[in-house]
Design a protein around this motif. Structure first.
Motif, PDB file in Angstrom:
ATOM      1  N   VAL A  74      -0.641  -2.189  -0.974  1.00  0.00           N
ATOM      2  CA  VAL A  74      -1.750  -1.378  -1.540  1.00  0.00           C
ATOM      3  C   VAL A  74      -1.894  -1.133  -2.935  1.00  0.00           C
ATOM      4  CG1 VAL A  74      -3.714   0.565  -1.424  1.00  0.00           C
ATOM      5  CG2 VAL A  74      -2.233  -0.285   0.844  1.00  0.00           C
ATOM      6  N   THR A  75      -2.741  -1.733  -3.665  1.00  0.00           N
ATOM      7  CA  THR A  75      -3.050  -1.603  -5.078  1.00  0.00           C
ATOM      8  C   THR A  75      -4.222  -1.188  -5.640  1.00  0.00           C
ATOM      9  OG1 THR A  75      -1.502  -3.515  -5.480  1.00  0.00           O
ATOM     10  CG2 THR A  75      -2.765  -2.798  -7.041  1.00  0.00           C
ATOM     11  N   THR A  76      -3.988   0.301  -6.459  1.00  0.00           N
ATOM     12  CA  THR A  76      -5.250   0.757  -6.986  1.00  0.00           C
ATOM     13  C   THR A  76      -5.011   0.549  -8.699  1.00  0.00           C
ATOM     14  OG1 THR A  76      -4.353   3.151  -7.364  1.00  0.00           O
ATOM     15  CG2 THR A  76      -5.375   2.306  -5.159  1.00  0.00           C
ATOM     16  N   ALA A 144      -5.606  -5.234   9.854  1.00  0.00           N
ATOM     17  CA  ALA A 144      -6.092  -6.525   9.625  1.00  0.00           C
ATOM     18  C   ALA A 144      -5.854  -7.259   8.413  1.00  0.00           C
ATOM     19  CB  ALA A 144      -7.805  -6.145   9.278  1.00  0.00           C
ATOM     20  N   GLN A 145      -5.276  -6.716   7.362  1.00  0.00           N
ATOM     21  CA  GLN A 145      -4.739  -7.397   6.282  1.00  0.00           C
ATOM     22  C   GLN A 145      -3.370  -7.035   5.762  1.00  0.00           C
ATOM     23  OE1 GLN A 145      -9.119  -6.752   4.265  1.00  0.00           O
ATOM     24  NE2 GLN A 145      -7.408  -6.830   2.820  1.00  0.00           N
ATOM     25  N   SER A 146      -2.635  -7.819   5.113  1.00  0.00           N
ATOM     26  CA  SER A 146      -1.319  -7.349   4.733  1.00  0.00           C
ATOM     27  C   SER A 146      -1.107  -7.076   3.245  1.00  0.00           C
ATOM     28  CB  SER A 146      -0.196  -8.599   4.732  1.00  0.00           C
ATOM     29  OG  SER A 146      -0.874  -9.664   3.923  1.00  0.00           O
ATOM     30  N   GLU A 147      -2.478  -6.939   2.501  1.00  0.00           N
ATOM     31  CA  GLU A 147      -2.752  -6.581   0.967  1.00  0.00           C
ATOM     32  C   GLU A 147      -4.163  -5.943   0.915  1.00  0.00           C
ATOM     33  OE1 GLU A 147      -1.884  -9.717  -1.685  1.00  0.00           O
ATOM     34  OE2 GLU A 147       0.317  -9.932  -0.934  1.00  0.00           O
ATOM     35  N   TYR A 148      -3.962  -4.987   0.211  1.00  0.00           N
ATOM     36  CA  TYR A 148      -5.391  -4.357  -0.047  1.00  0.00           C
ATOM     37  C   TYR A 148      -5.500  -4.065  -1.516  1.00  0.00           C
ATOM     38  CZ  TYR A 148      -6.061  -3.469   5.117  1.00  0.00           C
ATOM     39  OH  TYR A 148      -6.053  -3.830   6.225  1.00  0.00           O
ATOM     40  N   THR A 149      -6.658  -4.142  -2.242  1.00  0.00           N
ATOM     41  CA  THR A 149      -6.943  -3.905  -3.439  1.00  0.00           C
ATOM     42  C   THR A 149      -7.954  -2.993  -3.798  1.00  0.00           C
ATOM     43  OG1 THR A 149      -5.564  -5.764  -4.280  1.00  0.00           O
ATOM     44  CG2 THR A 149      -7.021  -4.860  -6.044  1.00  0.00           C
ATOM     45  N   LEU A 150      -7.803  -2.175  -4.433  1.00  0.00           N
ATOM     46  CA  LEU A 150      -9.030  -1.129  -4.818  1.00  0.00           C
ATOM     47  C   LEU A 150     -10.103  -2.014  -5.768  1.00  0.00           C
ATOM     48  CD1 LEU A 150     -10.416   1.524  -4.665  1.00  0.00           C
ATOM     49  CD2 LEU A 150      -9.261   2.318  -6.738  1.00  0.00           C
ATOM     50  N   SER A 154     -13.785   3.228  -3.527  1.00  0.00           N
ATOM     51  CA  SER A 154     -12.923   3.885  -2.644  1.00  0.00           C
ATOM     52  C   SER A 154     -12.312   2.581  -1.875  1.00  0.00           C
ATOM     53  CB  SER A 154     -13.487   4.684  -1.676  1.00  0.00           C
ATOM     54  OG  SER A 154     -14.393   4.236  -0.945  1.00  0.00           O
ATOM     55  N   LEU A 155     -11.120   2.797  -1.613  1.00  0.00           N
ATOM     56  CA  LEU A 155     -10.356   1.647  -0.555  1.00  0.00           C
ATOM     57  C   LEU A 155      -9.821   2.330   0.674  1.00  0.00           C
ATOM     58  CD1 LEU A 155      -9.061  -1.142   0.054  1.00  0.00           C
ATOM     59  CD2 LEU A 155      -7.204   0.013  -1.532  1.00  0.00           C
ATOM     60  N   PHE A 175      -7.942   5.626  -0.739  1.00  0.00           N
ATOM     61  CA  PHE A 175      -7.710   5.701  -1.948  1.00  0.00           C
ATOM     62  C   PHE A 175      -9.126   5.637  -3.023  1.00  0.00           C
ATOM     63  CE2 PHE A 175      -4.220   3.750   0.190  1.00  0.00           C
ATOM     64  CZ  PHE A 175      -3.112   4.395   0.027  1.00  0.00           C
ATOM     65  N   LYS A 176      -8.787   6.509  -3.904  1.00  0.00           N
ATOM     66  CA  LYS A 176      -9.850   6.495  -4.950  1.00  0.00           C
ATOM     67  C   LYS A 176      -9.447   6.296  -6.199  1.00  0.00           C
ATOM     68  CE  LYS A 176     -13.253   9.587  -2.487  1.00  0.00           C
ATOM     69  NZ  LYS A 176     -13.952  10.827  -2.401  1.00  0.00           N
TER      70      LYS A 176
END
Length: 543
Positions: A74-76, A144-150, A154-155, A175-176
């Motif tokens: 997870v990347t913000t 559902a995913q292996s990677e998330y990006t803000l 919000s994420l 995340f915000k």
């Protein structure tokens, strides 16, 4: 008087030495500073399941086999974290706005694996039907995913697990942008014909370190807050002696270190139990909420908030009214906090932390000028009385009683307070030490640039210019205040004091040395001004 000044200097020297020693332990050897390039891996020997609390107390001894799982990235804009799908724990957190070292492009690794050491955040559901209390081990969530990006406001990162009875547990992290805190929700859907009971726990575990520091500002260990105790430390040695067991409404738990903190804050309207343990070399502090019953066909949501980032007092206080106390200024917090606010205000106008330090030094020294004037005036008058003092010694010889009476009578006639130079100095010391704590503890000064060769006010002066200038200013101060003490040992100590302090300050953060140097320069200017005024009145105070 000079003898008392000597002992005050010795006391300050001792305090400085202790502060320097303990600062070195924390600043130069932080767990997270030396291995930020390592990648967190899922090791079969981590014994994660053994760290799960039971629904009552203690930690279960069983360790179950590892199930297949993955690390979810997870990347913000400020965080890069990894979540282990087994248990849904945060096992790595990099702070993208804070570098490991000044001038590097490697983000600071707050949570993760550090040369065999661990620092993880954990959460789950135990109780009669909690998936983390199952005999087969902690649940493996599906994502559902292996990677998330803000990319927006919000994420949301949902993790789902369905147990053998068909109960669905959805663990969601939200995340915000700009935030180092994340909201965690457990949505529980019970479609069965029977009620279930779960109990939320949140905890932080960290490999046991050396015995904690005796100086608050370099403390590395656990802290907690309850409805009656807003801030308490619970070190690794405390954990080894006894398991923490504190019932409270609301509360929080945290692990703090130099500049950074991670903390779990549960719902504040629930009754919780703060606990601790040491297991497999890991120090654990956590909070368990009270059991929650979910009726057949019903749903429930349980929440908690997790912070992982710098010791930002405003951000911490926004999460919990007492969490800003983890920015630990010790017993002088009531002085340090206003001084920090003033320093921030000055920086908002000036735009440079080095000049902000100079500005706050000017302000403090100006406000303390009446005390400084009283101090130097008293010291000058005491020096003027030295010939009369010597005459009294020769007159009364070894008769201490008569000498003491004659000396006090002389003070009365001359209207001199022998302690007049000590009290102002003692009154100033808490302010000076409070500023020391501000410079040492404030995240804002980490890697802050000043100018020229001073590119990091939180680290030592690379060319030792400031410590040398500080020693020179201290030497000049002594020259402008000729010593009248006759004891050879005291004379030697006072003579070598600038050298000793300069040596100690070689490894002090340059921001601190800058403060002391500017303070000395201002003191010299004030002293010359005060003495000139006294000389105009016909008093010979120098030479």
């Amino acid at each position: 008087m000079e003898s008392q000044r000597t002992f005050l200097f010795i006391g300050l020297l001792l305090v400085s030495f202790l502060l320097f020693t303990e600062w070195q332990k924390d600043y130069n050897k932080p767990i997270a500073d030396t291995s930020a390039t390592q990648t967190t891996t899922v090791a079969s020997s981590s014994n994660t399941d053994a760290d799960v609390p039971t629904s009552t107390s203690g930690l279960p001894p069983q360790v179950t086999t590892q199930a297949d799982r993955q690390l979810i990235s997870v990347t913000t804009d400020v965080l890069a974290i990894k979540i282990d799908s087994k248990g849904g724990d945060i096992v790595e957190a990099k702070l993208l706005k804070h570098m490991e070292k000044h001038g590097s492009d490697i983000p600071y690794l707050l949570l993760g694996e550090f040369e065999g050491k661990q620092y993880h955040s954990q959460s789950g559901l135990v109780g009669l039907n909690g998936p983390d209390a199952a005999k087969e081990g902690r649940p493996v969530y599906q994502s559902a995913q292996s990677e998330y990006t803000l990319t927006g406001d919000s994420l949301v990162v949902p993790l789902t697990y369905v147990d053998g009875k068909g109960v669905t547990f959805t663990k969601t992290y939200t995340f915000k942008p700009g935030n180092y805190d994340v909201v965690m929700n457990y949505d529980i859907n019970n479609p069965t014909a029977e009620p279930i009971q779960v109990q939320l726990y949140t905890q932080i575990k960290r490999t046991v370190q050396d015995k904690g520091s005796m100086v608050d500002q370099t403390y590395l260990g656990a802290t907690y807050g309850t409805s009656e105790e807003p801030y308490e430390k619970y070190s690794f040695s405390d954990m080894a002696e006894a398991n923490l067991n504190k019932a409270t409404q609301g509360g929080y738990i945290a692990f703090i270190q130099h500049y950074f903190v991670s903390a779990w804050v549960p719902e504040q309207n629930t009754n919780n139990l703060i606990y601790s343990a040491i297991r497999n070399g890991q120090g654990i502090i956590g909070i368990k909420a009270e059991p929650v019953n979910i009726a057949a066909g019903d749903q429930a949501t349980l929440s908690a908030q997790y912070y992982m980032g710098p010791k930002d007092t405003d951000a911490l206080e926004a999460i919990h009214s007492d969490l800003d106390l983890t920015v630990d200024y010790g017993w002088l917090w009531f002085i340090s906090q206003p001084l920090l606010n003033l320093l921030k205000l000055l920086h908002s106008f000036i735009g440079n932390w080095g000049f902000a330090i100079i500005a706050i030094t000017l302000i403090v020294k100006t406000l303390l000028y009446p005390l400084t004037k009283a101090q130097y005036t008293s010291m000058a008058k005491m020096r003027m009385l030295q010939p009369k003092m010597q005459a009294l010694k020769e007159r009364y010889g070894d008769d201490r009683q008569k000498f003491g009476q004659a000396m006090m009578e002389m003070y009365r006639k001359e209207k001199v307070n022998p302690m007049g130079g000590c009290f102002p100095l003692l009154l100033q010391m808490p302010i000076f030490l409070a500023l020391f704590y501000v410079f040492l503890e404030s995240t804002e000064l980490r890697h802050a640039e000043f100018g020229l060769w001073l590119t990091d006010l939180s680290s030592k002066d690379p060319y030792f210019v400031l410590p040398i200038l500080f020693g020179a200013s201290m030497f000049l101060t002594q020259k402008l205040q000729p010593m009248t003490v006759t004891d050879p040992m005291q004379q030697k100590m006072m003579t070598w004091m600038p050298v000793i302090f300069s040596v100690f300050f070689l490894w002090f953060p340059s921001g601190l040395v800058l403060y002391w140097l500017v303070s000395n320069i201002i003191s010299i200017a004030q002293m010359l001004y005060i003495y000139r005024g006294m000389e105009k009145q016909g008093m010979k105070v120098r030479g």
